[in-house]
Scaffold this motif. Structure first.
Motif, PDB file in Angstrom:
ATOM      1  N   GLY A  41       0.776  -1.226   0.000  1.00 17.00           N
ATOM      2  CA  GLY A  41       0.000   0.000   0.000  1.00 17.00           C
ATOM      3  C   GLY A  41       0.807   1.275   0.000  1.00 17.00           C
ATOM      4  N   GLN A  42       2.127   1.149  -0.079  1.00 19.44           N
ATOM      5  CA  GLN A  42       2.974   2.342  -0.059  1.00 19.44           C
ATOM      6  C   GLN A  42       3.784   2.450  -1.339  1.00 19.44           C
ATOM      7  OE1 GLN A  42       5.322   2.776   3.509  1.00 19.44           O
ATOM      8  NE2 GLN A  42       3.683   2.020   4.833  1.00 19.44           N
ATOM      9  N   GLU A  43       4.302   3.631  -1.580  1.00 19.34           N
ATOM     10  CA  GLU A  43       5.157   3.841  -2.742  1.00 19.34           C
ATOM     11  C   GLU A  43       6.554   3.286  -2.472  1.00 19.34           C
ATOM     12  OE1 GLU A  43       3.136   7.928  -4.554  1.00 19.34           O
ATOM     13  OE2 GLU A  43       5.159   7.976  -3.720  1.00 19.34           O
ATOM     14  N   ARG A  44       7.245   3.021  -3.554  1.00 15.73           N
ATOM     15  CA  ARG A  44       8.624   2.573  -3.439  1.00 15.73           C
ATOM     16  C   ARG A  44       9.471   3.720  -2.883  1.00 15.73           C
ATOM     17  NH1 ARG A  44      10.698  -1.141  -8.272  1.00 15.73           N
ATOM     18  NH2 ARG A  44       8.638  -1.962  -7.746  1.00 15.73           N
ATOM     19  N   SER A  45      10.310   3.412  -1.911  1.00 15.51           N
ATOM     20  CA  SER A  45      11.096   4.463  -1.258  1.00 15.51           C
ATOM     21  C   SER A  45      12.577   4.111  -1.232  1.00 15.51           C
ATOM     22  CB  SER A  45      10.592   4.695   0.172  1.00 15.51           C
ATOM     23  OG  SER A  45      10.763   3.542   0.968  1.00 15.51           O
ATOM     24  N   PHE A  46      13.375   5.131  -1.209  1.00 10.76           N
ATOM     25  CA  PHE A  46      14.824   4.998  -1.233  1.00 10.76           C
ATOM     26  C   PHE A  46      15.336   4.427   0.081  1.00 10.76           C
ATOM     27  CE2 PHE A  46      19.142   5.981  -2.163  1.00 10.76           C
ATOM     28  CZ  PHE A  46      19.700   6.535  -1.015  1.00 10.76           C
ATOM     29  N   VAL A  47      16.333   3.546  -0.040  1.00  9.87           N
ATOM     30  CA  VAL A  47      16.986   2.985   1.142  1.00  9.87           C
ATOM     31  C   VAL A  47      18.459   3.371   1.172  1.00  9.87           C
ATOM     32  CG1 VAL A  47      17.617   0.874   2.371  1.00  9.87           C
ATOM     33  CG2 VAL A  47      15.373   1.047   1.249  1.00  9.87           C
ATOM     34  N   ALA A  48      19.163   3.084   0.071  1.00 15.64           N
ATOM     35  CA  ALA A  48      20.602   3.354   0.043  1.00 15.64           C
ATOM     36  C   ALA A  48      21.083   3.356  -1.397  1.00 15.64           C
ATOM     37  CB  ALA A  48      21.367   2.304   0.854  1.00 15.64           C
ATOM     38  N   ALA A  49      22.233   4.008  -1.613  1.00 13.52           N
ATOM     39  CA  ALA A  49      22.831   4.024  -2.939  1.00 13.52           C
ATOM     40  C   ALA A  49      24.340   4.111  -2.807  1.00 13.52           C
ATOM     41  CB  ALA A  49      22.295   5.190  -3.763  1.00 13.52           C
ATOM     42  N   ASP A  61      17.504   8.427   5.964  1.00 15.50           N
ATOM     43  CA  ASP A  61      17.573   8.738   7.394  1.00 15.50           C
ATOM     44  C   ASP A  61      16.948   7.629   8.236  1.00 15.50           C
ATOM     45  OD1 ASP A  61      17.028  12.337   7.014  1.00 15.50           O
ATOM     46  OD2 ASP A  61      18.832  11.101   6.841  1.00 15.50           O
ATOM     47  N   THR A  62      15.942   6.966   7.692  1.00 16.48           N
ATOM     48  CA  THR A  62      15.239   5.929   8.449  1.00 16.48           C
ATOM     49  C   THR A  62      16.086   4.689   8.688  1.00 16.48           C
ATOM     50  OG1 THR A  62      14.288   5.179   6.377  1.00 16.48           O
ATOM     51  CG2 THR A  62      12.925   6.628   7.728  1.00 16.48           C
ATOM     52  N   VAL A  63      17.168   4.528   7.929  1.00 14.86           N
ATOM     53  CA  VAL A  63      17.998   3.331   8.088  1.00 14.86           C
ATOM     54  C   VAL A  63      19.431   3.664   8.468  1.00 14.86           C
ATOM     55  CG1 VAL A  63      16.566   2.144   6.381  1.00 14.86           C
ATOM     56  CG2 VAL A  63      18.757   3.151   5.679  1.00 14.86           C
ATOM     57  N   LYS A  64      19.759   4.941   8.512  1.00 15.23           N
ATOM     58  CA  LYS A  64      21.134   5.352   8.800  1.00 15.23           C
ATOM     59  C   LYS A  64      21.565   4.830  10.163  1.00 15.23           C
ATOM     60  CE  LYS A  64      21.936   9.205   6.908  1.00 15.23           C
ATOM     61  NZ  LYS A  64      21.955  10.653   6.563  1.00 15.23           N
ATOM     62  N   MET A  82      21.701  -5.313   6.831  1.00 18.28           N
ATOM     63  CA  MET A  82      20.628  -4.725   7.626  1.00 18.28           C
ATOM     64  C   MET A  82      20.710  -5.257   9.050  1.00 18.28           C
ATOM     65  SD  MET A  82      17.489  -4.865   4.885  1.00 18.28           S
ATOM     66  CE  MET A  82      17.290  -6.632   5.035  1.00 18.28           C
ATOM     67  N   ASN A  83      20.970  -4.369   9.976  1.00 18.07           N
ATOM     68  CA  ASN A  83      21.059  -4.713  11.402  1.00 18.07           C
ATOM     69  C   ASN A  83      19.956  -4.010  12.179  1.00 18.07           C
ATOM     70  OD1 ASN A  83      23.449  -6.159  10.819  1.00 18.07           O
ATOM     71  ND2 ASN A  83      24.703  -4.334  11.152  1.00 18.07           N
ATOM     72  N   SER A  84      19.731  -4.472  13.382  1.00 15.11           N
ATOM     73  CA  SER A  84      18.726  -3.861  14.271  1.00 15.11           C
ATOM     74  C   SER A  84      17.399  -3.660  13.547  1.00 15.11           C
ATOM     75  CB  SER A  84      19.246  -2.522  14.806  1.00 15.11           C
ATOM     76  OG  SER A  84      20.464  -2.695  15.504  1.00 15.11           O
ATOM     77  N   LEU A  85      16.958  -4.702  12.879  1.00 13.57           N
ATOM     78  CA  LEU A  85      15.748  -4.594  12.072  1.00 13.57           C
ATOM     79  C   LEU A  85      14.524  -4.333  12.935  1.00 13.57           C
ATOM     80  CD1 LEU A  85      16.612  -7.383   9.539  1.00 13.57           C
ATOM     81  CD2 LEU A  85      15.898  -5.067   8.913  1.00 13.57           C
TER      82      LEU A  85
END
Length: 122
Positions: A41-49, A61-64, A82-85
């Motif tokens: 139900g959500q749009e595709r969002s950036f995680v890392a590059a 910022d949400t995964v930094k 991916m840590n501290s999921l």
């Protein structure tokens, strides 16, 4: 370039996963690579590059501090550690390739993998 993402699965909150994205083709090192995610139900969002040299790295910022993107050009593979999921990290994760340099802009990516599902239980 063909991309194949793998490494998703079910993990408890606080756990870790490492996603891999294997690329075909001899020109992998020309591309900057990105990771995006899409929850239901959500749009595709950036995680890392990450740039082709690995010297320009961006994280949302949400995964930094919890996620780390890296690449091995000799193996034609990009990784997302991916840590501290958290349960809110639950989504289908996609890798993608762009020639324009690492960017958060989803429209800049021209090649996409098929996605791998990450489910984080509370």
């Amino acid at each position: 370039v063909q991309l194949q993402a793998s490494g998703g699965g079910l993990v408890q909150a606080g756990g870790s996963l490492r996603l891999s994205c294997a690329a075909s083709g001899r020109t992998f090192s020309r591309y900057s690579m990105g990771w995006f995610r899409q929850a239901p139900g959500q749009e595709r969002s950036f995680v890392a590059a990450i740039s082709w040299r690995g010297d320009n790295i961006q994280h949302a910022d949400t995964v930094k501090g919890r996620f780390t993107v890296s690449r091995d050009n000799a193996e034609n593979t990009v990784y997302l550690q991916m840590n501290s999921l958290k349960p809110e990290d639950t989504a289908v994760y996609y890798c993608a390739a762009t020639l324009t340099g690492p960017t958060r802009d989803v429209t800049r990516y021209i090649y996409w993998g098929q996605g791998t599902l990450v489910t984080v239980s509370s």
